[in-house]
Design a protein around this motif. Sequence first.
Motif, PDB file in Angstrom:
ATOM      1  N   LEU A 287      57.107  64.323 -32.230  1.00  0.00           N
ATOM      2  CA  LEU A 287      56.776  64.403 -33.648  1.00  0.00           C
ATOM      3  C   LEU A 287      57.286  65.734 -34.161  1.00  0.00           C
ATOM      4  O   LEU A 287      57.095  66.772 -33.519  1.00  0.00           O
ATOM      5  CB  LEU A 287      55.245  64.327 -33.835  1.00  0.00           C
ATOM      6  N   HIS A 288      57.961  65.706 -35.296  1.00  0.00           N
ATOM      7  CA  HIS A 288      58.380  66.942 -35.922  1.00  0.00           C
ATOM      8  C   HIS A 288      57.558  67.104 -37.194  1.00  0.00           C
ATOM      9  O   HIS A 288      57.618  66.257 -38.085  1.00  0.00           O
ATOM     10  CB  HIS A 288      59.879  66.917 -36.222  1.00  0.00           C
ATOM     11  N   LEU A 289      56.831  68.178 -37.263  1.00  0.00           N
ATOM     12  CA  LEU A 289      55.856  68.313 -38.348  1.00  0.00           C
ATOM     13  C   LEU A 289      56.498  68.241 -39.726  1.00  0.00           C
ATOM     14  O   LEU A 289      56.030  67.538 -40.616  1.00  0.00           O
ATOM     15  CB  LEU A 289      55.091  69.634 -38.203  1.00  0.00           C
ATOM     16  N   ARG A 290      57.607  68.966 -39.916  1.00  0.00           N
ATOM     17  CA  ARG A 290      58.209  68.997 -41.258  1.00  0.00           C
ATOM     18  C   ARG A 290      58.933  67.681 -41.563  1.00  0.00           C
ATOM     19  O   ARG A 290      58.777  67.110 -42.623  1.00  0.00           O
ATOM     20  CB  ARG A 290      59.188  70.159 -41.366  1.00  0.00           C
ATOM     21  N   ASP A 291      59.728  67.232 -40.571  1.00  0.00           N
ATOM     22  CA  ASP A 291      60.518  66.026 -40.812  1.00  0.00           C
ATOM     23  C   ASP A 291      59.619  64.824 -41.089  1.00  0.00           C
ATOM     24  O   ASP A 291      59.959  63.943 -41.879  1.00  0.00           O
ATOM     25  CB  ASP A 291      61.398  65.710 -39.598  1.00  0.00           C
ATOM     26  N   SER A 292      58.499  64.761 -40.430  1.00  0.00           N
ATOM     27  CA  SER A 292      57.621  63.596 -40.582  1.00  0.00           C
ATOM     28  C   SER A 292      56.862  63.627 -41.908  1.00  0.00           C
ATOM     29  O   SER A 292      56.280  62.631 -42.324  1.00  0.00           O
ATOM     30  CB  SER A 292      56.621  63.550 -39.433  1.00  0.00           C
ATOM     31  N   GLY A 293      56.837  64.784 -42.551  1.00  0.00           N
ATOM     32  CA  GLY A 293      56.094  64.895 -43.812  1.00  0.00           C
ATOM     33  C   GLY A 293      54.648  65.305 -43.613  1.00  0.00           C
ATOM     34  O   GLY A 293      53.920  65.546 -44.586  1.00  0.00           O
ATOM     35  N   LEU A 294      54.215  65.406 -42.379  1.00  0.00           N
ATOM     36  CA  LEU A 294      52.830  65.747 -42.105  1.00  0.00           C
ATOM     37  C   LEU A 294      52.481  67.148 -42.611  1.00  0.00           C
ATOM     38  O   LEU A 294      51.407  67.376 -43.183  1.00  0.00           O
ATOM     39  CB  LEU A 294      52.570  65.655 -40.588  1.00  0.00           C
ATOM     40  N   TYR A 295      53.425  68.059 -42.428  1.00  0.00           N
ATOM     41  CA  TYR A 295      53.166  69.436 -42.836  1.00  0.00           C
ATOM     42  C   TYR A 295      52.868  69.502 -44.344  1.00  0.00           C
ATOM     43  O   TYR A 295      51.863  70.076 -44.781  1.00  0.00           O
ATOM     44  CB  TYR A 295      54.371  70.301 -42.479  1.00  0.00           C
ATOM     45  N   ASP A 296      53.735  68.860 -45.129  1.00  0.00           N
ATOM     46  CA  ASP A 296      53.529  68.875 -46.586  1.00  0.00           C
ATOM     47  C   ASP A 296      52.269  68.098 -46.965  1.00  0.00           C
ATOM     48  O   ASP A 296      51.559  68.479 -47.890  1.00  0.00           O
ATOM     49  CB  ASP A 296      54.752  68.272 -47.294  1.00  0.00           C
ATOM     50  N   TYR A 297      52.027  67.020 -46.254  1.00  0.00           N
ATOM     51  CA  TYR A 297      50.852  66.190 -46.528  1.00  0.00           C
ATOM     52  C   TYR A 297      49.571  67.025 -46.421  1.00  0.00           C
ATOM     53  O   TYR A 297      48.713  66.997 -47.310  1.00  0.00           O
ATOM     54  CB  TYR A 297      50.809  65.026 -45.540  1.00  0.00           C
ATOM     55  N   VAL A 298      49.499  67.771 -45.355  1.00  0.00           N
ATOM     56  CA  VAL A 298      48.283  68.574 -45.138  1.00  0.00           C
ATOM     57  C   VAL A 298      48.214  69.725 -46.137  1.00  0.00           C
ATOM     58  O   VAL A 298      47.179  70.001 -46.727  1.00  0.00           O
ATOM     59  CB  VAL A 298      48.252  69.109 -43.684  1.00  0.00           C
ATOM     60  N   ARG A 299      49.369  70.369 -46.357  1.00  0.00           N
ATOM     61  CA  ARG A 299      49.384  71.532 -47.255  1.00  0.00           C
ATOM     62  C   ARG A 299      49.089  71.112 -48.699  1.00  0.00           C
ATOM     63  O   ARG A 299      48.421  71.846 -49.420  1.00  0.00           O
ATOM     64  CB  ARG A 299      50.762  72.212 -47.201  1.00  0.00           C
ATOM     65  N   ASP A 300      49.595  69.956 -49.094  1.00  0.00           N
ATOM     66  CA  ASP A 300      49.387  69.509 -50.471  1.00  0.00           C
ATOM     67  C   ASP A 300      47.963  69.017 -50.694  1.00  0.00           C
ATOM     68  O   ASP A 300      47.463  68.993 -51.822  1.00  0.00           O
ATOM     69  CB  ASP A 300      50.374  68.383 -50.825  1.00  0.00           C
ATOM     70  N   GLY A 301      47.327  68.594 -49.608  1.00  0.00           N
ATOM     71  CA  GLY A 301      45.995  68.000 -49.738  1.00  0.00           C
ATOM     72  C   GLY A 301      44.889  69.005 -49.941  1.00  0.00           C
ATOM     73  O   GLY A 301      43.788  68.640 -50.368  1.00  0.00           O
ATOM     74  N   ALA A 302      45.125  70.260 -49.621  1.00  0.00           N
ATOM     75  CA  ALA A 302      44.044  71.249 -49.733  1.00  0.00           C
ATOM     76  C   ALA A 302      44.637  72.638 -49.876  1.00  0.00           C
ATOM     77  O   ALA A 302      45.791  72.878 -49.500  1.00  0.00           O
ATOM     78  CB  ALA A 302      43.173  71.198 -48.481  1.00  0.00           C
ATOM     79  N   THR A 303      43.855  73.555 -50.427  1.00  0.00           N
ATOM     80  CA  THR A 303      44.343  74.920 -50.618  1.00  0.00           C
ATOM     81  C   THR A 303      44.352  75.682 -49.291  1.00  0.00           C
ATOM     82  O   THR A 303      45.284  76.392 -48.981  1.00  0.00           O
ATOM     83  CB  THR A 303      43.432  75.664 -51.618  1.00  0.00           C
ATOM     84  N   TRP A 304      43.299  75.522 -48.520  1.00  0.00           N
ATOM     85  CA  TRP A 304      43.184  76.255 -47.250  1.00  0.00           C
ATOM     86  C   TRP A 304      42.965  75.279 -46.097  1.00  0.00           C
ATOM     87  O   TRP A 304      41.892  75.235 -45.514  1.00  0.00           O
ATOM     88  CB  TRP A 304      42.017  77.257 -47.298  1.00  0.00           C
TER      89      TRP A 304
ATOM     90  N   ILE B 179      36.272  61.835 -39.395  1.00  0.00           N
ATOM     91  CA  ILE B 179      36.692  60.630 -40.117  1.00  0.00           C
ATOM     92  C   ILE B 179      38.204  60.487 -40.011  1.00  0.00           C
ATOM     93  O   ILE B 179      38.941  61.440 -40.285  1.00  0.00           O
ATOM     94  CB  ILE B 179      36.290  60.732 -41.602  1.00  0.00           C
ATOM     95  N   PHE B 180      38.630  59.300 -39.615  1.00  0.00           N
ATOM     96  CA  PHE B 180      40.063  59.037 -39.501  1.00  0.00           C
ATOM     97  C   PHE B 180      40.736  59.230 -40.855  1.00  0.00           C
ATOM     98  O   PHE B 180      40.273  58.729 -41.873  1.00  0.00           O
ATOM     99  CB  PHE B 180      40.292  57.612 -38.987  1.00  0.00           C
ATOM    100  N   ASP B 181      41.837  59.993 -40.843  1.00  0.00           N
ATOM    101  CA  ASP B 181      42.550  60.261 -42.092  1.00  0.00           C
ATOM    102  C   ASP B 181      43.877  59.505 -42.128  1.00  0.00           C
ATOM    103  O   ASP B 181      44.143  58.753 -43.050  1.00  0.00           O
ATOM    104  CB  ASP B 181      42.812  61.767 -42.222  1.00  0.00           C
ATOM    105  N   SER B 182      44.710  59.696 -41.096  1.00  0.00           N
ATOM    106  CA  SER B 182      46.020  59.045 -41.110  1.00  0.00           C
ATOM    107  C   SER B 182      46.627  59.103 -39.708  1.00  0.00           C
ATOM    108  O   SER B 182      46.152  59.846 -38.850  1.00  0.00           O
ATOM    109  CB  SER B 182      46.957  59.761 -42.101  1.00  0.00           C
ATOM    110  N   GLU B 183      47.715  58.328 -39.534  1.00  0.00           N
ATOM    111  CA  GLU B 183      48.375  58.330 -38.237  1.00  0.00           C
ATOM    112  C   GLU B 183      49.831  58.725 -38.405  1.00  0.00           C
ATOM    113  O   GLU B 183      50.502  58.282 -39.345  1.00  0.00           O
ATOM    114  CB  GLU B 183      48.289  56.943 -37.582  1.00  0.00           C
TER     115      GLU B 183
END
Lengths: 502, 462
Positions: free
Chosen positions: A378-395, A470-474
């Motif tokens: 899994l590549h954090l940036r390529d998969s979009g996970l990094y942005d997903y988490v960062r966009d979802g919350a401030t901290w 709580i399950f969030d995403s896969e």
Amino acid sequence: MDSPRTWGWTLLVFAAGTALLLLVAATGLGGPVAAEAGSGEVVARELLRASSTGRQALVSSLWWPPLPALLRTPLAALRPGPDGTAVSARLFGALWGGGLLALLYRMARRWDTGRAGLLLVGLLALSPVFLRAATRGATASALLFLAVLVLYGLIDWITLRDLRALSYFTIGGGLLVLASPGLALWFVGLLLVLGLLEHARPTPAAERRALILLAFAPALYAAGLWLLGNWLIMGDALYLLRGIGRLGRPAPIQPDLHTAGMFALLLGLAPAVLLLRRGRPRALPAALGLAALAAWAAASVIRGGAAELTPAARDALAAWWPVAAVGLLAAARPPRSPAIRPVGLAPLLAAATLVPAFGWFHHAARTQAPDPYAAPALHLRDSGLYDYVRDGATWPKVLVCGFAAFDLLSTGDYAPAFVPELDFDLDTALEVYGGHRLYVMIPPPRGGAALDSIHRKHPDLYHHGTPALIFDSEWQGWRLFEIIQPPRPQEGRTLSPEPSPP
Amino acid sequence: MEADPLALSRQHPEWSAGQTLSGGQQLALAMLLLAGLAALWFAPWTAAAAAVALATLFYLVFTLYKLYLLRLSVSGSAALAPGPEELAALRPDDLPHYSIMVPMYHEAASLPHLLRALRALDYPREKLDVQLLLEEDDAETRTAAAALDLPPWCRITLIPPSHPRTKPKACNIGLARARGELVVIYDAEDRPEPDQLKKAVAAFRQVGPEVVCLQGKLNFYNPRHNLLTRWFTAEYSAWFDLSLPGLSQLRTVIPLGGTSNHFRTAVLRDLLGWDAWNVTEDCDLGVRILRRGYATRMIETTTWEEACSSLPFWIRQRTRWLKGYMQTYLVHTRGFGRLTREIGLVHALHFHLLIGGVIACFLLNPVFWILVGLWFAFRSEILASLFAGPIFAMGAFCLFAGNFTFVYAAALGCFHRKYFDLVKYTLITPVYWVMMSLAGWRALFQLITNPFTWEKTRHGLS
């Protein structure tokens, strides 16, 4: 005593070998940095930061022995940060690879193998296992060096009773104990062989006892150190052994065809080298055959794309490769050499070759084998996970569980949002990271990840979650859970649901 | 030749331990102390962390250096080893006159054994010149010597009582009266291998004129007397068999052992002999030989000595040795950068690691043992903060790998010497190190309060 001239040539072989390996790595022919190398680099960086995670990663798993990470720390110190990971990993592989070539060169010189031995060293350098390990920064490059050193020491001890050889054998073996469980077993096997050979000699009992003590002391000391580290850091001296029983879980792997090719290549070298040494008329065609085989080996590397080795197969290969190398060099010794084929050497080489070879075939033949090192890619940036988490919350704060976290986080600078977590505990997480939006990221319980403490302590968590998680995403098999934080601090929260009142 | 046993300190006081600290050294030490105190006052934790970092770095370098020496020493032929054919080729009339000096003080009991050992030497008697160096006021030894039927090649040289009462002063008087082309020192209880003198002659002929000293290996004939002698034997085996040959191969500083040093007499006289004020005059002479452009090599022959078997006497002996190392270090670090200019950077580094390193190790060890003990007991974060990232890694390496290396070297030394039954005792040598550190701190105290006291080792206990 070694002459300055010999030393000069050895240094030259080391420097040239390292430079060539770096060149191959720079061109990308060897392939990307090995996943296990990336993880090791992150562990080394964590160690340099003196973090608890780094210390836990250093000692807590039998499948992640401490020595590889320790050996990586000097280079990680030179190139700190995620940007330096690939550089220091490749440098690591090239340096150990260069060292291995220099060691083989010295053996060839010491054993007076002539040009045949030097040619052999060159051909071994072209073997796919060696090139892949050395250019991709894999730990195998260091393991091969240690294993060759051990075998070299053993043979010279048996043949020459040379104290230096004995120390190479025993100290190298001690280091192997801290470097690879498979090779540690291999070393124990060699110790038994040594014991048998000594028993067959007319050696006084006192000398035999002293020799056994000298031979076992470094390995036992190394094992004791590892246990001590577990006791100090994990609170349980036997912590590293937890989860061994879970190895039975199957995980699909691909058989490594390149390695099989290399195996055939090296087996084919032996008669050719002997022909060369004896100066028979067929020596030239044999040498040409060798060159052809080497070219084939190089081509197989260039094709690339080989699957990762399973650790068991890797260890078996790492044990077998040096046996083949040292055995061939020994075979290339001229008959006049005083050290040639003493009583017991041939059975030793045969046993030391056949046992790991059998182990390797055994593993290669099984398509369903556990792989403790396999990290779900899994590549954090390529998969979009990094942005997903960062966009979802401030901290946000994502605790990435298991050893696979180190590989995941080696591809970039994801701090402070993503942190590795080897021993997840909800209360501790809330205490340390309270105020952040908290997530836990859990690798699928397959292969090596199945051995991680998160799956061991909470077998159902990945599949079912808990009221607090709580399950969030896969994300390509990895599951992201959000930690539900209470409105105010509470004592005694656990991952399991509270028991119902009677 | 008229003897001036204090010639070195009179003609070159800067090369003698007669003055413990030179003016410059006193100033430097005062400034260092002041700086240390100021740092501790203004930024105690930073200062402590910096001190820990420096000490850890030193340990790392020292450990790697010892490993390097070990590696060199086990690589074979590191010492000169004339073979039986070469010895057989030496014709008696072609051999040089050989002086043997044996300083003795209250060692009457050793005399018969000494004479036996000297008689066993395979060397033409007419070319031997043995001097027993006896103190004038040592009536006990003088009477015992007079009662013996000394052979014609053995004579007594009396040492007049004067300050300092040291072995090197006696040796200087003996050197002035020596008649041999070559000269060697033995202790009263020594048992050199019979062919040692011939080996030295052959070895001197193998090497160039710049090699003016050959150091024989020392070991003990009573290794199994008690645990202390077992450890002592392991230490000597590691030092003389697995460290000094490496130094010999590097042609660098060799801290000479107290006995079995074979010299070219004329050059030794030119060097003004031993420093009468230095309590390890042998170590000092080894450094001085290099500074004057000469060299020392190891020779493959052993002199068997008696290992001190009494703990109090062992502590005194070790105190003297370490005090002498401190004197030697101070003497040869006078004049800023002078040593480096004279012998070059590499040899100077060898000197600092060999002499200064040993002193520092024994003085620092207890501090770090206490720190480690405290950490194990309390797991204090404050202590952990002293060992920042890389320092922790280096410290852990020295603690776990370095200490094991030293233990293992002692074990290999015993194995090499065929003391197979002693190998297991080396596994607990860290206890022996504690005693060494005790002697180290005692030596430092004595250096300040009583620098020239010569604490005599009592022999004949085994």
